[in-house]
Write a protein that holds these residues in place. Structure first.
Motif, PDB file in Angstrom:
ATOM      1  N   LEU A  61       0.834  -1.264   0.052  1.00 39.54           N
ATOM      2  CA  LEU A  61       0.107  -0.009   0.098  1.00 39.54           C
ATOM      3  C   LEU A  61       0.947   1.158   0.084  1.00 39.54           C
ATOM      4  CD1 LEU A  61      -3.020   1.220   0.342  1.00 39.54           C
ATOM      5  CD2 LEU A  61      -2.562   1.314   2.803  1.00 39.54           C
ATOM      6  N   LEU A  62       0.647   2.167  -0.791  1.00 42.70           N
ATOM      7  CA  LEU A  62       1.249   3.204  -0.907  1.00 42.70           C
ATOM      8  C   LEU A  62       0.499   4.774  -0.728  1.00 42.70           C
ATOM      9  CD1 LEU A  62       2.540   1.356  -3.155  1.00 42.70           C
ATOM     10  CD2 LEU A  62       3.594   3.223  -4.304  1.00 42.70           C
ATOM     11  N   LEU A  63       1.261   5.427   0.397  1.00 40.86           N
ATOM     12  CA  LEU A  63       0.306   6.741   0.814  1.00 40.86           C
ATOM     13  C   LEU A  63       1.370   7.887   0.209  1.00 40.86           C
ATOM     14  CD1 LEU A  63      -0.794   4.692   2.780  1.00 40.86           C
ATOM     15  CD2 LEU A  63      -1.333   6.612   4.123  1.00 40.86           C
ATOM     16  N   GLU A  68       6.781  15.172  -2.070  1.00 36.05           N
ATOM     17  CA  GLU A  68       7.532  13.961  -3.139  1.00 36.05           C
ATOM     18  C   GLU A  68       8.007  12.777  -1.958  1.00 36.05           C
ATOM     19  OE1 GLU A  68      10.058  15.344  -5.744  1.00 36.05           O
ATOM     20  OE2 GLU A  68       8.568  16.413  -7.187  1.00 36.05           O
ATOM     21  N   TYR A  69       7.238  12.653  -0.876  1.00 34.21           N
ATOM     22  CA  TYR A  69       7.576  11.743  -0.046  1.00 34.21           C
ATOM     23  C   TYR A  69       6.334  10.513  -0.354  1.00 34.21           C
ATOM     24  CZ  TYR A  69      11.252  13.287   2.657  1.00 34.21           C
ATOM     25  OH  TYR A  69      12.769  13.826   3.213  1.00 34.21           O
ATOM     26  N   CYS A  70       7.038   9.234  -0.013  1.00 35.84           N
ATOM     27  CA  CYS A  70       5.756   8.211   0.060  1.00 35.84           C
ATOM     28  C   CYS A  70       5.958   7.387   1.136  1.00 35.84           C
ATOM     29  CB  CYS A  70       6.132   7.414  -1.332  1.00 35.84           C
ATOM     30  SG  CYS A  70       5.016   6.101  -1.685  1.00 35.84           S
ATOM     31  N   LEU A  71       4.757   7.036   1.807  1.00 28.61           N
ATOM     32  CA  LEU A  71       4.903   5.962   2.885  1.00 28.61           C
ATOM     33  C   LEU A  71       4.276   4.455   2.322  1.00 28.61           C
ATOM     34  CD1 LEU A  71       4.977   5.180   5.884  1.00 28.61           C
ATOM     35  CD2 LEU A  71       2.569   6.117   6.142  1.00 28.61           C
ATOM     36  N   LEU A  72       5.441   3.521   2.420  1.00 28.61           N
ATOM     37  CA  LEU A  72       4.948   2.264   1.937  1.00 28.61           C
ATOM     38  C   LEU A  72       4.488   1.486   3.113  1.00 28.61           C
ATOM     39  CD1 LEU A  72       7.210   3.297  -0.283  1.00 28.61           C
ATOM     40  CD2 LEU A  72       7.320   1.021  -0.925  1.00 28.61           C
ATOM     41  N   ALA A  73       3.575   0.586   3.093  1.00 27.91           N
ATOM     42  CA  ALA A  73       3.284  -0.251   4.313  1.00 27.91           C
ATOM     43  C   ALA A  73       3.026  -1.637   3.368  1.00 27.91           C
ATOM     44  CB  ALA A  73       1.666   0.316   4.667  1.00 27.91           C
ATOM     45  N   HIS A  74       3.715  -2.522   3.880  1.00 26.35           N
ATOM     46  CA  HIS A  74       3.588  -4.027   3.777  1.00 26.35           C
ATOM     47  C   HIS A  74       3.197  -4.745   4.805  1.00 26.35           C
ATOM     48  CE1 HIS A  74       4.072  -7.728   1.808  1.00 26.35           C
ATOM     49  NE2 HIS A  74       5.429  -7.713   1.474  1.00 26.35           N
ATOM     50  N   LEU A  75       1.940  -5.346   4.820  1.00 26.81           N
ATOM     51  CA  LEU A  75       1.063  -6.151   5.866  1.00 26.81           C
ATOM     52  C   LEU A  75       1.608  -7.174   6.338  1.00 26.81           C
ATOM     53  CD1 LEU A  75      -2.243  -4.915   4.542  1.00 26.81           C
ATOM     54  CD2 LEU A  75      -1.205  -3.755   6.045  1.00 26.81           C
ATOM     55  N   ARG A  76       2.363  -7.935   5.105  1.00 31.07           N
ATOM     56  CA  ARG A  76       2.745  -9.433   5.593  1.00 31.07           C
ATOM     57  C   ARG A  76       1.628 -10.191   5.965  1.00 31.07           C
ATOM     58  NH1 ARG A  76       8.478  -8.891   6.260  1.00 31.07           N
ATOM     59  NH2 ARG A  76       9.194  -7.488   4.529  1.00 31.07           N
ATOM     60  N   MET A  77       1.813 -10.937   7.176  1.00 33.23           N
ATOM     61  CA  MET A  77       0.838 -12.022   7.583  1.00 33.23           C
ATOM     62  C   MET A  77      -0.372 -11.290   8.377  1.00 33.23           C
ATOM     63  SD  MET A  77       2.122 -14.721   6.636  1.00 33.23           S
ATOM     64  CE  MET A  77       1.066 -16.045   7.642  1.00 33.23           C
ATOM     65  N   GLY A 115       4.826  -7.246   9.748  1.00 30.54           N
ATOM     66  CA  GLY A 115       4.527  -5.894   8.605  1.00 30.54           C
ATOM     67  C   GLY A 115       5.920  -4.867   9.016  1.00 30.54           C
ATOM     68  N   ARG A 116       6.070  -4.193   7.799  1.00 27.36           N
ATOM     69  CA  ARG A 116       6.909  -2.858   8.120  1.00 27.36           C
ATOM     70  C   ARG A 116       6.325  -1.640   7.225  1.00 27.36           C
ATOM     71  NH1 ARG A 116       8.296  -5.736  11.190  1.00 27.36           N
ATOM     72  NH2 ARG A 116      10.416  -6.675  11.536  1.00 27.36           N
ATOM     73  N   LEU A 117       6.719  -0.659   7.853  1.00 30.39           N
ATOM     74  CA  LEU A 117       6.371   0.893   7.185  1.00 30.39           C
ATOM     75  C   LEU A 117       7.722   1.341   6.688  1.00 30.39           C
ATOM     76  CD1 LEU A 117       4.048   1.811  10.210  1.00 30.39           C
ATOM     77  CD2 LEU A 117       3.413   1.231   7.526  1.00 30.39           C
ATOM     78  N   TYR A 118       7.698   1.919   5.481  1.00 28.71           N
ATOM     79  CA  TYR A 118       8.871   2.618   4.895  1.00 28.71           C
ATOM     80  C   TYR A 118       8.689   3.972   4.484  1.00 28.71           C
ATOM     81  CZ  TYR A 118      10.006  -2.314   3.891  1.00 28.71           C
ATOM     82  OH  TYR A 118      10.393  -3.697   4.015  1.00 28.71           O
ATOM     83  N   LEU A 119       9.422   5.151   4.956  1.00 26.25           N
ATOM     84  CA  LEU A 119       9.104   6.478   4.393  1.00 26.25           C
ATOM     85  C   LEU A 119      10.398   6.780   3.527  1.00 26.25           C
ATOM     86  CD1 LEU A 119       7.312   8.983   4.453  1.00 26.25           C
ATOM     87  CD2 LEU A 119       8.799   9.698   6.373  1.00 26.25           C
ATOM     88  N   VAL A 120       9.880   6.868   2.299  1.00 22.27           N
ATOM     89  CA  VAL A 120      10.901   7.355   1.229  1.00 22.27           C
ATOM     90  C   VAL A 120      10.759   8.457   0.458  1.00 22.27           C
ATOM     91  CG1 VAL A 120      11.850   4.753   1.404  1.00 22.27           C
ATOM     92  CG2 VAL A 120      10.130   5.458  -0.413  1.00 22.27           C
ATOM     93  N   LYS A 121      11.668   8.791  -0.439  1.00 23.61           N
ATOM     94  CA  LYS A 121      11.098   9.923  -1.551  1.00 23.61           C
ATOM     95  C   LYS A 121      10.767   9.309  -2.580  1.00 23.61           C
ATOM     96  CE  LYS A 121      12.292  13.792  -1.630  1.00 23.61           C
ATOM     97  NZ  LYS A 121      11.624  15.145  -1.145  1.00 23.61           N
ATOM     98  N   GLU A 122       9.677   9.835  -3.097  1.00 19.82           N
ATOM     99  CA  GLU A 122       8.980   9.281  -4.379  1.00 19.82           C
ATOM    100  C   GLU A 122       9.899   8.366  -5.239  1.00 19.82           C
ATOM    101  OE1 GLU A 122       5.897   8.466  -5.111  1.00 19.82           O
ATOM    102  OE2 GLU A 122       4.559   9.610  -3.893  1.00 19.82           O
TER     103      GLU A 122
END
Length: 274
Positions: A61-63, A68-77, A115-122
């Motif tokens: 999931l991408l917010l 120009e930042y993006c928060l990526l969410a990987h829900l995993r299990m 699950g993990r959250l990542y905040l990165v530049k677009e």
């Protein structure tokens, strides 16, 4: 694990309520779920940013945020991203709380903490957590039967394992791979390269159909999955083979079987799937 339909449903249920909202505060209760950057930078960089829009890539999931930042969410299990009122009590295993300026909170809840959250530049999204290695989206118009045939060609691994390889097709997981193979009448143990053109076309249509059905039914809730508003999906009521070991096949009545392929449980009809 939430698959493409579940992540797409979360995106669709959250989007009308959080798009245009500003993240007023961030509270991290378990820093281990923050993959990038460090927790202090994560909090500082997110605070005050507007959520411009939501997207999805495979099971991510991408917010999309201001600056120009993006928060990526990987829900995993067992990951959940749920919108609730700020006054609502924290449920167990709530690890991150994003308080929005409008008075609601977006909460990251994950029982197993995989699950993990990542905040990165677009511009760095494709280089984050393997996103750039993901295969094509199976619901994209460009993903046609010839595209699937090219993926299967020359591969001797079992069909089920190839469909689960996120580098080849993005978003399919155990549930929808089993359901697609049943709908196409294909034995999950067959070598991927053994399909003829008619079988490839059947599998392509079945993949799209089961994924679209999963989205229409707001996802499959078997254990932990809920959508962005905290509601369960209903697609579990429409599953034909997944999780139905020993029950009669809905087509022929033969007891459904389960085998393990690549370490994953695989459900199928030994009579209908050839």
């Amino acid at each position: 694990m939430p698959e493409l339909p579940e992540v797409e449903t979360i995106k669709r249920t959250l989007s009308p309520y959080i798009q245009g909202q500003i993240i007023a505060r961030v509270a991290i209760h378990h820093p281990g779920v923050i993959a990038a950057p460090d927790p202090d930078s994560f909090t500082r960089l997110l605070t005050g940013r507007e959520i411009f829009g939501l997207g999805r890539r495979g099971k991510y999931l991408l917010l999309h945020l201001a600056g120009e930042y993006c928060l990526l969410a990987h829900l995993r299990m067992t990951g959940r991203l749920v919108l609730v009122d700020e006054a609502a009590p924290l449920e167990p295993h709530t690890h991150v709380v994003f308080t929005l300026a409008g008075g609601s909170t977006l909460r990251w809840v994950d029982t197993r903490r995989f699950g993990r959250l990542y905040l990165v530049k677009e511009g760095e999204v494709e280089n984050t957590a393997g996103v750039g290695e993901l295969g094509p989206e199976p619901l994209d118009p460009s993903f046609d039967a010839p595209a699937l045939a090219a993926i299967l060609a020359g591969r001797r691994r079992p069909l089920k394992q190839v469909l689960l390889d996120q580098r080849l097709v993005a978003g399919l997981g155990n549930i929808y791979a089993d359901e697609a193979l049943f709908a196409a009448g294909l034995d999950p143990r067959r070598p991927a390269a053994s399909l003829n053109l008619e079988e490839v076309a059947s599998l392509h249509g079945a993949m799209r159909a089961v994924l679209e059905q999963g989205i229409a039914n707001r996802g499959t809730s078997i254990r932990d999955y809920v959508d962005g508003s905290g509601r369960q999906g209903s697609n579990q009521e429409h599953l034909q083979v997944y999780g139905r070991t020993g029950r009669p096949c809905p087509h022929c009545g033969q007891p459904l079987e389960r085998v393990r392929l690549g370490g994953r449980s695989t459900h199928f009809c030994p009579r209908c799937q050839v």
